[in-house]
Design a protein around this motif. Sequence first.
Motif, PDB file in Angstrom:
ATOM      1  N   UNK A   1     -27.399  55.881   0.610  1.00 36.14           N
ATOM      2  CA  UNK A   1     -26.364  56.920   0.717  1.00 36.14           C
ATOM      3  C   UNK A   1     -25.658  57.159  -0.610  1.00 36.14           C
ATOM      4  N   UNK A   2     -25.973  56.392  -1.629  1.00 36.21           N
ATOM      5  CA  UNK A   2     -25.274  56.555  -2.899  1.00 36.21           C
ATOM      6  C   UNK A   2     -24.006  55.727  -2.917  1.00 36.21           C
ATOM      7  N   UNK A   3     -23.596  55.341  -4.092  1.00 41.70           N
ATOM      8  CA  UNK A   3     -22.413  54.483  -4.233  1.00 41.70           C
ATOM      9  C   UNK A   3     -21.167  55.153  -3.681  1.00 41.70           C
ATOM     10  N   UNK A   4     -21.062  56.433  -4.006  1.00 42.78           N
ATOM     11  CA  UNK A   4     -19.880  57.183  -3.574  1.00 42.78           C
ATOM     12  C   UNK A   4     -19.718  57.129  -2.047  1.00 42.78           C
TER      13      UNK A   4
ATOM     14  N   UNK B   1     -16.878  55.235   0.238  1.00 42.01           N
ATOM     15  CA  UNK B   1     -16.058  56.018   1.172  1.00 42.01           C
ATOM     16  C   UNK B   1     -16.046  55.386   2.559  1.00 42.01           C
ATOM     17  N   UNK B   2     -17.243  55.073   3.022  1.00 37.20           N
ATOM     18  CA  UNK B   2     -17.327  54.445   4.347  1.00 37.20           C
ATOM     19  C   UNK B   2     -16.575  53.126   4.383  1.00 37.20           C
ATOM     20  N   UNK B   3     -16.744  52.376   3.324  1.00 38.51           N
ATOM     21  CA  UNK B   3     -16.078  51.080   3.236  1.00 38.51           C
ATOM     22  C   UNK B   3     -14.565  51.239   3.271  1.00 38.51           C
TER      23      UNK B   3
END
Lengths: 208, 208
Positions: free
Chosen positions: B15-18, B22-24
Amino acid sequence: MSDTAISEQDQTVRPGLRERKKRLLQEAIEQAALKLFLQRGYEQTSIQDIAEAVMISPRTFFRYFPSKEEVLLGPTRAVVRAGLERLRTLPLPEAQSESEAAYAALRAVMLYIAHLYQQQRRGFLLRYQIARQVPSVAAFYLYALLEAETAFCDLLQERTGEAYERSRLRLLVATHVAALRVALERWLDEGAEGDLQALVKSYLEALH
Amino acid sequence: MSDTAISEQDQTVRPGLRERKKRLLQEAIEQAALKLFLQRGYEQTSIQDIAEAVMISPRTFFRYFPSKEEVLLGPTRAVVRAGLERLRTLPLPEAQSESEAAYAALRAVMLYIAHLYQQQRRGFLLRYQIARQVPSVAAFYLYALLEAETAFCDLLQERTGEAYERSRLRLLVATHVAALRVALERWLDEGAEGDLQALVKSYLEALH
DNA sequence: CATTATAATGTCACTAACTGACAAAAGTCA
DNA sequence: TGACTTTTGTCAGTTAGTGACATTATAATG
């Protein structure tokens, strides 16, 4: 007759200047608020706007109404309260069993509430237009219904004893209130021109 | 395969770092909020408190959650949304008539939602304790249910055609949701230790 | 009528939930 | 590395709602 007896007797006839002014102001606030809500929209109307319209301070507004939602839905909650009062005071209808009595009483109260709505259709129609569009108002209304549900439940249990176990009674009340709510919605959607009582009646019958 | 095809293919895996951050963060905010709500109480916890706990600015909190109510009841609303999705994707149960099919589908969805609640009983139990005590939270929850009702209605009408006229369908959905709500209430009141699905089943059967 | 008690109102100061605008920082991708 | 995009923080502002206290209006009493 003593003086105090006279003044106590007159209490209902002469509420006193203070009381009269209070009621008048409350009415004025409610009317001004409704007018502004319809003119510029609920969310575009601030407490300050309402306060200015009746020439009081915002602080005083909150001494009459605890929130913006309440000034709009006060009458709606009053109708529900009236239904509760009816359940408290009216004798239980004659019925075969206790559970039949609970059912009949609940039905009677729903119809009574419908009757009250019908008597002030114009006002409720306006309020409904707003509640439809503003989530906070709709949520406030639903919470009022939830409170009513538990109150109906308590009262019915008190008056019909163990006819229903608590949780079954809860379900019975919840479905009746749901039927009333849905009927009301439809009635208002159609311009509040039909016979709400008949509608509620048919919805209550459809519960079975 | 082109480069874009590869990256599109990996989209689900990476999903990409970004996105991951965000989810985290969203998860962290939710957890911190719940923890604080339980520690000091919902109303005694400000957005600023939550923001400080996860070391973000209050402004950023509102980029993740639109309100204090949402950060608490997000999961609850997610369950309802999942029920909706189920109704959208699952085939209609085989049934004699179309109206039977609508009824069966609705019942299946209610049981499915019950199942989801049961899978996260601990979290919902905590949330319920709060919703019970805080009117604004309860009101928010009820509004979510109302939204769900109309969505269920739309979907059912779409899928079962004219089996029910709109208003009857509305009543059917409303009573089913009411039954679910009351069953849920009781289940949570008893510590969420019983079999919610069985409870919902019995309440749905009691509707007739 | 004057006086005293009581209740309503206004003013002020404050908290807290949001929101828009914009610049700074971090992630993305060539 | 450097250009591009997204996310974040900062700041300023609006609005709902509340407590405290002084001021004013009403009520009650001599």
